[in-house]
Write an enzyme that holds these catalytic residues in place. Structure first.
Site, PDB file in Angstrom:
ATOM      1  N   LYS A  13       0.576  -1.217   0.000  1.00 57.36           N
ATOM      2  CA  LYS A  13       0.180  -0.145   0.236  1.00 57.36           C
ATOM      3  C   LYS A  13       1.038   1.401  -0.483  1.00 57.36           C
ATOM      4  O   LYS A  13       1.303   2.394  -0.623  1.00 57.36           O
ATOM      5  CB  LYS A  13      -0.936  -0.283   1.510  1.00 57.36           C
ATOM      6  CG  LYS A  13      -1.500  -1.193   1.150  1.00 57.36           C
ATOM      7  CD  LYS A  13      -2.594  -0.877   2.657  1.00 57.36           C
ATOM      8  CE  LYS A  13      -1.938  -1.118   3.792  1.00 57.36           C
ATOM      9  NZ  LYS A  13      -1.246  -2.359   4.009  1.00 57.36           N
ATOM     10  N   ARG A  88      -9.667   0.876   8.371  1.00 54.50           N
ATOM     11  CA  ARG A  88      -9.472  -0.450   8.508  1.00 54.50           C
ATOM     12  C   ARG A  88     -10.700  -1.643   9.200  1.00 54.50           C
ATOM     13  O   ARG A  88     -10.056  -2.500   9.137  1.00 54.50           O
ATOM     14  CB  ARG A  88      -7.996  -0.594   9.380  1.00 54.50           C
ATOM     15  CG  ARG A  88      -7.041   0.498   9.571  1.00 54.50           C
ATOM     16  CD  ARG A  88      -6.099  -0.802   8.644  1.00 54.50           C
ATOM     17  NE  ARG A  88      -4.537  -1.197   9.201  1.00 54.50           N
ATOM     18  CZ  ARG A  88      -4.282  -0.890   8.558  1.00 54.50           C
ATOM     19  NH1 ARG A  88      -3.083   1.014   8.463  1.00 54.50           N
ATOM     20  NH2 ARG A  88      -2.534  -1.771   9.512  1.00 54.50           N
ATOM     21  N   ARG A 127      11.763  -5.544   4.418  1.00 60.50           N
ATOM     22  CA  ARG A 127      11.829  -3.774   3.595  1.00 60.50           C
ATOM     23  C   ARG A 127      12.731  -2.908   4.927  1.00 60.50           C
ATOM     24  O   ARG A 127      12.825  -3.382   5.960  1.00 60.50           O
ATOM     25  CB  ARG A 127      10.282  -3.612   4.273  1.00 60.50           C
ATOM     26  CG  ARG A 127      10.048  -1.823   4.990  1.00 60.50           C
ATOM     27  CD  ARG A 127       8.507  -1.890   4.366  1.00 60.50           C
ATOM     28  NE  ARG A 127       8.132  -2.394   5.955  1.00 60.50           N
ATOM     29  CZ  ARG A 127       6.253  -2.532   6.299  1.00 60.50           C
ATOM     30  NH1 ARG A 127       5.676  -2.311   5.106  1.00 60.50           N
ATOM     31  NH2 ARG A 127       5.849  -2.793   7.210  1.00 60.50           N
ATOM     32  N   ARG A 160      11.274  -1.124  10.485  1.00 57.57           N
ATOM     33  CA  ARG A 160      10.522  -0.936  11.239  1.00 57.57           C
ATOM     34  C   ARG A 160      10.286  -1.414  12.474  1.00 57.57           C
ATOM     35  O   ARG A 160      10.862  -3.046  12.245  1.00 57.57           O
ATOM     36  CB  ARG A 160       9.168  -0.587  11.175  1.00 57.57           C
ATOM     37  CG  ARG A 160       8.523   0.334  10.182  1.00 57.57           C
ATOM     38  CD  ARG A 160       7.108   0.369   9.662  1.00 57.57           C
ATOM     39  NE  ARG A 160       6.201  -0.187   9.717  1.00 57.57           N
ATOM     40  CZ  ARG A 160       4.903  -0.300   9.654  1.00 57.57           C
ATOM     41  NH1 ARG A 160       4.803   0.985   7.667  1.00 57.57           N
ATOM     42  NH2 ARG A 160       4.156  -0.762   9.708  1.00 57.57           N
ATOM     43  N   ARG A 171       0.369  -9.382  13.349  1.00 57.05           N
ATOM     44  CA  ARG A 171      -0.431  -8.133  12.507  1.00 57.05           C
ATOM     45  C   ARG A 171      -0.769  -8.974  11.171  1.00 57.05           C
ATOM     46  O   ARG A 171      -1.937  -8.866  11.050  1.00 57.05           O
ATOM     47  CB  ARG A 171       0.587  -7.230  11.727  1.00 57.05           C
ATOM     48  CG  ARG A 171       1.571  -5.546  12.859  1.00 57.05           C
ATOM     49  CD  ARG A 171       2.692  -5.369  12.409  1.00 57.05           C
ATOM     50  NE  ARG A 171       2.365  -4.416  10.731  1.00 57.05           N
ATOM     51  CZ  ARG A 171       3.084  -5.092  10.348  1.00 57.05           C
ATOM     52  NH1 ARG A 171       4.527  -5.334  10.415  1.00 57.05           N
ATOM     53  NH2 ARG A 171       3.402  -3.800   9.308  1.00 57.05           N
TER      54      ARG A 171
HETATM   55  P1  AP5 Z   1       4.956  -2.029   1.934  1.00 58.08           P
HETATM   56  O1  AP5 Z   1       4.510  -1.070   0.305  1.00 58.08           O
HETATM   57  O2  AP5 Z   1       5.934  -0.832   2.838  1.00 58.08           O
HETATM   58  O3  AP5 Z   1       4.089  -2.701   2.372  1.00 58.08           O
HETATM   59  P2  AP5 Z   1       2.283  -2.168   3.063  1.00 58.08           P
HETATM   60  O4  AP5 Z   1       0.609  -2.417   2.614  1.00 58.08           O
HETATM   61  O5  AP5 Z   1       2.461  -0.052   3.135  1.00 58.08           O
HETATM   62  O6  AP5 Z   1       2.321  -2.680   4.467  1.00 58.08           O
HETATM   63  P3  AP5 Z   1       2.593  -1.893   5.643  1.00 58.08           P
HETATM   64  O7  AP5 Z   1       3.221  -3.151   6.777  1.00 58.08           O
HETATM   65  O8  AP5 Z   1       3.072  -0.305   5.812  1.00 58.08           O
HETATM   66  O9  AP5 Z   1       0.935  -1.501   5.907  1.00 58.08           O
HETATM   67  P4  AP5 Z   1       0.558  -2.214   7.729  1.00 58.08           P
HETATM   68  O10 AP5 Z   1      -1.060  -1.589   7.526  1.00 58.08           O
HETATM   69  O11 AP5 Z   1       0.805  -3.270   8.591  1.00 58.08           O
HETATM   70  O12 AP5 Z   1       1.429  -0.654   8.069  1.00 58.08           O
HETATM   71  P5  AP5 Z   1       0.780   0.799   8.931  1.00 58.08           P
HETATM   72  O13 AP5 Z   1       2.325   1.435   8.270  1.00 58.08           O
HETATM   73  O14 AP5 Z   1      -0.298   1.114   8.242  1.00 58.08           O
HETATM   74  O15 AP5 Z   1       5.770  -3.161   1.274  1.00 58.08           O
HETATM   75  C1  AP5 Z   1       6.293  -4.046   1.841  1.00 58.08           C
HETATM   76  C2  AP5 Z   1       7.730  -4.278   1.164  1.00 58.08           C
HETATM   77  O16 AP5 Z   1       7.268  -5.107   0.115  1.00 58.08           O
HETATM   78  C3  AP5 Z   1       9.097  -3.345   0.662  1.00 58.08           C
HETATM   79  O17 AP5 Z   1       9.607  -3.379   1.264  1.00 58.08           O
HETATM   80  C4  AP5 Z   1       8.487  -3.232  -0.143  1.00 58.08           C
HETATM   81  O18 AP5 Z   1       9.805  -2.660  -1.550  1.00 58.08           O
HETATM   82  C5  AP5 Z   1       7.868  -4.308  -0.528  1.00 58.08           C
HETATM   83  N1  AP5 Z   1       7.137  -4.390  -2.109  1.00 58.08           N
HETATM   84  C6  AP5 Z   1       5.870  -4.209  -2.022  1.00 58.08           C
HETATM   85  N2  AP5 Z   1       5.195  -4.791  -3.270  1.00 58.08           N
HETATM   86  C7  AP5 Z   1       5.867  -5.244  -3.377  1.00 58.08           C
HETATM   87  C8  AP5 Z   1       6.153  -5.984  -5.488  1.00 58.08           C
HETATM   88  N3  AP5 Z   1       4.630  -5.620  -6.017  1.00 58.08           N
HETATM   89  N4  AP5 Z   1       6.793  -6.904  -4.896  1.00 58.08           N
HETATM   90  C9  AP5 Z   1       8.038  -6.740  -4.754  1.00 58.08           C
HETATM   91  N5  AP5 Z   1       7.940  -6.604  -3.423  1.00 58.08           N
HETATM   92  C10 AP5 Z   1       6.868  -5.155  -3.239  1.00 58.08           C
HETATM   93  O19 AP5 Z   1       0.235   0.952  10.434  1.00 58.08           O
HETATM   94  C11 AP5 Z   1       1.214   0.585  10.955  1.00 58.08           C
HETATM   95  C12 AP5 Z   1       0.514   0.904  12.738  1.00 58.08           C
HETATM   96  O20 AP5 Z   1      -0.155   2.194  12.900  1.00 58.08           O
HETATM   97  C13 AP5 Z   1      -0.855  -0.135  12.306  1.00 58.08           C
HETATM   98  O21 AP5 Z   1       0.160  -2.064  12.653  1.00 58.08           O
HETATM   99  C14 AP5 Z   1      -1.381   0.290  13.401  1.00 58.08           C
HETATM  100  O22 AP5 Z   1      -1.702  -0.620  15.174  1.00 58.08           O
HETATM  101  C15 AP5 Z   1      -1.520   1.705  13.883  1.00 58.08           C
HETATM  102  N6  AP5 Z   1      -2.306   2.046  12.255  1.00 58.08           N
HETATM  103  C16 AP5 Z   1      -2.220   2.277  11.340  1.00 58.08           C
HETATM  104  N7  AP5 Z   1      -2.929   2.651  10.562  1.00 58.08           N
HETATM  105  C17 AP5 Z   1      -4.445   2.225  11.295  1.00 58.08           C
HETATM  106  C18 AP5 Z   1      -6.181   2.367  11.679  1.00 58.08           C
HETATM  107  N8  AP5 Z   1      -6.460   2.956  10.129  1.00 58.08           N
HETATM  108  N9  AP5 Z   1      -6.434   1.759  12.521  1.00 58.08           N
HETATM  109  C19 AP5 Z   1      -5.721   1.940  13.569  1.00 58.08           C
HETATM  110  N10 AP5 Z   1      -5.006   1.369  13.601  1.00 58.08           N
HETATM  111  C20 AP5 Z   1      -3.696   1.985  12.300  1.00 58.08           C
END
Ligand code: AP5
Length: 212
Positions: A13, A88, A127, A160, A171
């Site tokens: 994402k 979410r 990552r 991270r 997660r």
């Molecule tokens: P990346 O793009 O970083 O993936 P992502 O889907 O953004 O993963 P996140 O871990 O950031 O999502 P998340 O939802 O767990 O965390 P968030 O920060 O929102 O890609 C991952 C890796 O894969 C990278 O290294 C990339 O290079 C590689 N890659 C990507 N696409 C690829 C492809 N096609 N081919 C090969 N490699 C690829 O949230 C963090 C925390 O915040 C949560 O755990 C929660 O506690 C809190 N939080 C955030 N939002 C909310 C909410 N709305 N409600 C409640 N809590 C929340």
């Protein structure tokens, strides 16, 4: 235009949101990045959020929704935005719908990125992120030219805390998009499913097609 990006942790994402923002000029709003900024600055909100983030759990809706609504009330979000990591769950989706409806707008597209569990673990463990500009890398799939250094700004790369294997397991168990959230956008006729297992450029292309 308002777009939401849905998908499990590690689906891509954040990576794709950065690429779509660069290609379209859409504002990128990541609740994960907002929480991490608060944690870094050791604010009260950051200390609270970190209790949940460090365990791989969602931050409670009340806190998350308040933070998001404040963000979209600002001038730069009036013409549109792309939400990465929000909503979410159904309660968050309804709060977003209501806030957008009050300004005569709606979620125009919900893009669900699907990836197998095995690949998600590989992506999260490999990552790396730039401390300065936030650009995302992967040690095998999308490495920087010089290890540990950002190609874009020369900043240092870091991993991270919640990408440790035990937190990743939590997660992946607790944070996949729930069925009622997906159904909400399917019923509204705005859901598009994208196979996120493909190479980065192909996924970007598919997403850009879906928002045309
Ligand atoms: P990346 O793009 O970083 O993936 P992502 O889907 O953004 O993963 P996140 O871990 O950031 O999502 P998340 O939802 O767990 O965390 P968030 O920060 O929102 O890609 C991952 C890796 O894969 C990278 O290294 C990339 O290079 C590689 N890659 C990507 N696409 C690829 C492809 N096609 N081919 C090969 N490699 C690829 O949230 C963090 C925390 O915040 C949560 O755990 C929660 O506690 C809190 N939080 C955030 N939002 C909310 C909410 N709305 N409600 C409640 N809590 C929340």
């Amino acid at each position: 235009m308002y777009i939401v990006l849905l998908g499990p942790p590690g689906a891509g994402k954040g990576t794709q949101a950065q690429r779509i923002a660069a290609a379209t000029g859409l504002l990128h709003i990541s609740t994960g990045d907002m929480f991490r900024e608060h944690v870094k600055n050791n604010t009260e909100l950051g200390q609270l959020a970190n209790q949940y983030m460090s365990r791989g759990e969602l931050v409670p809706d009340e806190i998350t929704i308040r933070m998001l609504l404040e963000r979209i009330s600002r001038d730069d979000a009036q013409a549109g935005a792309m939400f990465d990591g929000f909503p979410r769950n159904l309660a968050q989706a309804i709060a977003l719908d209501q806030a957008l409806a009050s300004r005569g707008a709606r979620v125009d597209r919900a893009l669900l990125i699907t990836v197998s569990d095995e690949e998600l673990v590989n992506r999260l463990s490999g990552r790396w992120i730039c401390r300065q500009c936030g650009r995302l890398y992967h040690q095998q799939n999308d490495p920087p030219q010089k290890p540990g250094i950002c190609d874009t700004c020369g900043g240092q790369l870091y991993q991270r805390d919640d990408d440790k294997p035990e937190v990743v397991r939590e997660r992946l168990q607790k944070q996949k998009p729930p069925a009622d959230l997906i159904q909400h956008y399917r019923q509204a006729g705005v859901l598009r499913e994208i196979d996120g297992q493909r190479p980065l450029d192909e996924v970007t292309q598919a997403l850009l097609e879906a928002i045309k």
